[in-house]
Scaffold this motif. Structure first.
Motif, mmCIF file in Angstrom:
data_model
loop_
_atom_site.group_PDB
_atom_site.id
_atom_site.type_symbol
_atom_site.label_atom_id
_atom_site.label_comp_id
_atom_site.label_asym_id
_atom_site.label_seq_id
_atom_site.Cartn_x
_atom_site.Cartn_y
_atom_site.Cartn_z
ATOM 1 N N TYR A 1 0.833 -1.206 0.000
ATOM 2 C CA TYR A 1 0.000 0.000 0.000
ATOM 3 C C TYR A 1 0.866 1.253 0.000
ATOM 4 N N LYS A 2 1.958 1.210 0.752
ATOM 5 C CA LYS A 2 2.870 2.356 0.751
ATOM 6 C C LYS A 2 3.460 2.585 -0.637
ATOM 7 N N LEU A 3 3.561 1.496 -1.410
ATOM 8 C CA LEU A 3 4.108 1.581 -2.768
ATOM 9 C C LEU A 3 3.009 1.774 -3.811
ATOM 10 N N PHE A 4 1.794 2.095 -3.350
ATOM 11 C CA PHE A 4 0.646 2.327 -4.232
ATOM 12 C C PHE A 4 0.286 1.074 -5.043
ATOM 13 N N ALA A 5 0.530 -0.103 -4.482
ATOM 14 C CA ALA A 5 0.252 -1.348 -5.193
ATOM 15 C C ALA A 5 -0.578 -2.312 -4.347
ATOM 16 N N GLY A 6 -1.323 -1.784 -3.377
ATOM 17 C CA GLY A 6 -2.093 -2.638 -2.483
ATOM 18 C C GLY A 6 -3.432 -3.029 -3.056
ATOM 19 N N GLY A 7 -3.925 -4.177 -2.635
ATOM 20 C CA GLY A 7 -5.229 -4.640 -3.076
ATOM 21 C C GLY A 7 -5.615 -5.919 -2.370
ATOM 22 N N THR A 8 -6.759 -6.454 -2.729
ATOM 23 C CA THR A 8 -7.275 -7.657 -2.082
ATOM 24 C C THR A 8 -6.369 -8.854 -2.347
ATOM 25 N N VAL A 9 -6.053 -9.584 -1.300
ATOM 26 C CA VAL A 9 -5.212 -10.774 -1.408
ATOM 27 C C VAL A 9 -6.095 -12.003 -1.482
ATOM 28 N N GLY A 10 -5.865 -12.810 -2.529
ATOM 29 C CA GLY A 10 -6.684 -13.994 -2.707
ATOM 30 C C GLY A 10 -8.139 -13.626 -2.956
ATOM 31 N N ALA B 1 -8.844 -9.724 18.847
ATOM 32 C CA ALA B 1 -9.822 -8.661 19.057
ATOM 33 C C ALA B 1 -11.228 -9.217 18.811
ATOM 34 N N PRO B 2 -12.250 -8.610 19.403
ATOM 35 C CA PRO B 2 -13.604 -9.158 19.277
ATOM 36 C C PRO B 2 -14.266 -8.911 17.927
ATOM 37 N N HIS B 3 -13.576 -8.186 17.030
ATOM 38 C CA HIS B 3 -14.166 -7.891 15.723
ATOM 39 C C HIS B 3 -13.200 -8.290 14.605
ATOM 40 N N PRO B 4 -13.136 -9.590 14.277
ATOM 41 C CA PRO B 4 -12.296 -10.015 13.151
ATOM 42 C C PRO B 4 -12.847 -9.437 11.849
ATOM 43 N N VAL B 5 -12.002 -9.414 10.817
ATOM 44 C CA VAL B 5 -12.409 -8.843 9.531
ATOM 45 C C VAL B 5 -12.027 -9.796 8.400
ATOM 46 N N THR B 6 -12.641 -9.612 7.244
ATOM 47 C CA THR B 6 -12.194 -10.352 6.077
ATOM 48 C C THR B 6 -10.926 -9.695 5.546
ATOM 49 N N MET B 7 -10.165 -10.422 4.740
ATOM 50 C CA MET B 7 -8.932 -9.863 4.199
ATOM 51 C C MET B 7 -9.226 -8.664 3.295
ATOM 52 N N LYS B 8 -10.360 -8.694 2.603
ATOM 53 C CA LYS B 8 -10.737 -7.537 1.773
ATOM 54 C C LYS B 8 -10.955 -6.309 2.643
ATOM 55 N N ASN C 1 -4.093 6.466 3.606
ATOM 56 C CA ASN C 1 -4.434 7.290 2.448
ATOM 57 C C ASN C 1 -3.749 6.808 1.166
ATOM 58 N N ARG C 2 -3.972 5.535 0.860
ATOM 59 C CA ARG C 2 -3.438 4.936 -0.351
ATOM 60 C C ARG C 2 -4.555 4.190 -1.071
ATOM 61 N N PRO C 3 -4.398 3.948 -2.374
ATOM 62 C CA PRO C 3 -5.442 3.212 -3.103
ATOM 63 C C PRO C 3 -5.454 1.725 -2.761
ATOM 64 N N HIS C 4 -6.612 1.132 -2.914
ATOM 65 C CA HIS C 4 -6.792 -0.312 -2.737
ATOM 66 C C HIS C 4 -7.326 -0.811 -4.075
ATOM 67 N N TRP C 5 -6.420 -1.304 -4.923
ATOM 68 C CA TRP C 5 -6.874 -1.559 -6.292
ATOM 69 C C TRP C 5 -6.239 -2.753 -6.986
ATOM 70 N N LEU C 6 -5.043 -3.159 -6.594
ATOM 71 C CA LEU C 6 -4.318 -4.177 -7.357
ATOM 72 C C LEU C 6 -4.451 -5.534 -6.677
#
Length: 297
Positions: free
Chosen positions: A176-185, A220-227, A238-243
């Motif tokens: 994400y810091k490299l502007f290349a973050g996104g959903t894994v799997g 923590a009491p509130h797990p999340v999905t990887m997305k 403050n980075r995009p979530h796209w790749l």
């Protein structure tokens, strides 16, 4: 209070040591590379550990080869299991002559196996025998032998521990810091997480509450999905979530170790909730904001 920590120089161990020192406890770190003592902090070679372990009020076992320090070759898998089992065996053997003690043995939510549909609490059985589940079962079996000597034994099943500079989070946040973050799997896999500050507070909470023993989910009491995890990282820094990162790419890159990211489980800290433990960071956005935005990242 006298506290012995095996694995005290690792990610969790360092933060835990600092926390207990601030509470004016005496700490003995068991290590193969002792350093000079400083005030209440002492380093002890394993060969000379017996009297310190016997005299301790609390023994905490965090020792073991890191799960994410390299590809899971057959040799590394053996080292991961053996390092945990053998260390636990040594500690239990040293503790057996002193029953008025608390033994906290690190473990992992990998015990439950993986699922996108089930929710796991400490009462859930493990019907999975993948590498992580098998490792945790062998590890916990050794730790529970301490109960035979009248030692209160807690198995702290850690989720993914979030810290700013160590653990899994820096590697997960880098794209994400490299502007290349996104959903894994698929993005549907669950991530049961916990902030490092809650980890150390929970350890202290277990010590203080004499009826807390057996398996304890440190999540923590509130797990999340990887997305959702990825989207929250993107929002906080403050980075995009796209790749998107497809399964096959991670399999090629990480081999069997990719299961740490591509598979997960929805784990709830039922025992801690029943004992009214108050999480400092119960929601992911607050935890990530504390770790990154408040530290100028």
């Amino acid at each position: 209070m006298k506290i012995v920590i095996a694995g005290g120089t690792g990610f969790v161990g360092k933060v835990l040591t600092s926390f207990f020192l601030n509470q004016q406890h005496d700490i003995w770190i068991l290590t193969r590379n002792p350093r000079p003592s400083s005030g209440r902090l002492h380093y002890v070679d394993w060969e000379h550990a017996l009297p310190y372990v016997q005299q301790a009020d609390v023994v905490i076992n965090l020792a073991g080869v890191s799960l994410n320090s390299g590809r899971w070759t057959e040799e590394r898998k053996k080292a991961i299991i053996q390092s945990r089992v053998s260390t636990t065996q040594k500690l239990v053997k040293m503790m057996k002559t002193s029953s008025k003690k608390v033994f906290i043995n690190a473990s992992a939510v990998g015990f439950y196996g993986t699922s996108t549909t089930e929710t796991f609490t400490e009462a859930s059985p493990s019907e999975n025998n993948d590498f992580l589940a098998s490792t945790v079962k062998a590890w916990e079996a050794e730790a529970l032998k301490a109960k035979e000597y009248g030692i209160r034994t807690s198995l702290t099943r850690f989720g993914i521990i979030l810290g700013q500079n160590e653990g899994a989070l820096p590697k997960m946040i880098l794209p994400y810091k490299l502007f290349a973050g996104g959903t894994v799997g698929s993005g549907e896999q669950w991530m049961s997480w916990v902030h490092i500050e809650d980890v150390v507070r929970i350890m202290a909470f277990i010590i203080e509450h004499e009826d807390l023993e057996g398996p304890i989910n440190v999540t923590a009491p509130h797990p999340v999905t990887m997305k959702e995890f990825g989207q929250t990282i993107a929002k906080v820094i403050n980075r995009p979530h796209w790749l998107p990162v497809p399964d096959f790419a991670l399999n090629i890159l990480l081999g069997e170790m990719s299961m740490l990211i591509l598979k997960g489980q929805r784990v709830l800290p039922q025992k801690l909730c029943d004992h009214h433990y108050s999480f400092t960071y119960d929601k992911l956005e607050g935890a990530l904001t504390h770790l990154y935005r408040s530290n100028g990242h």
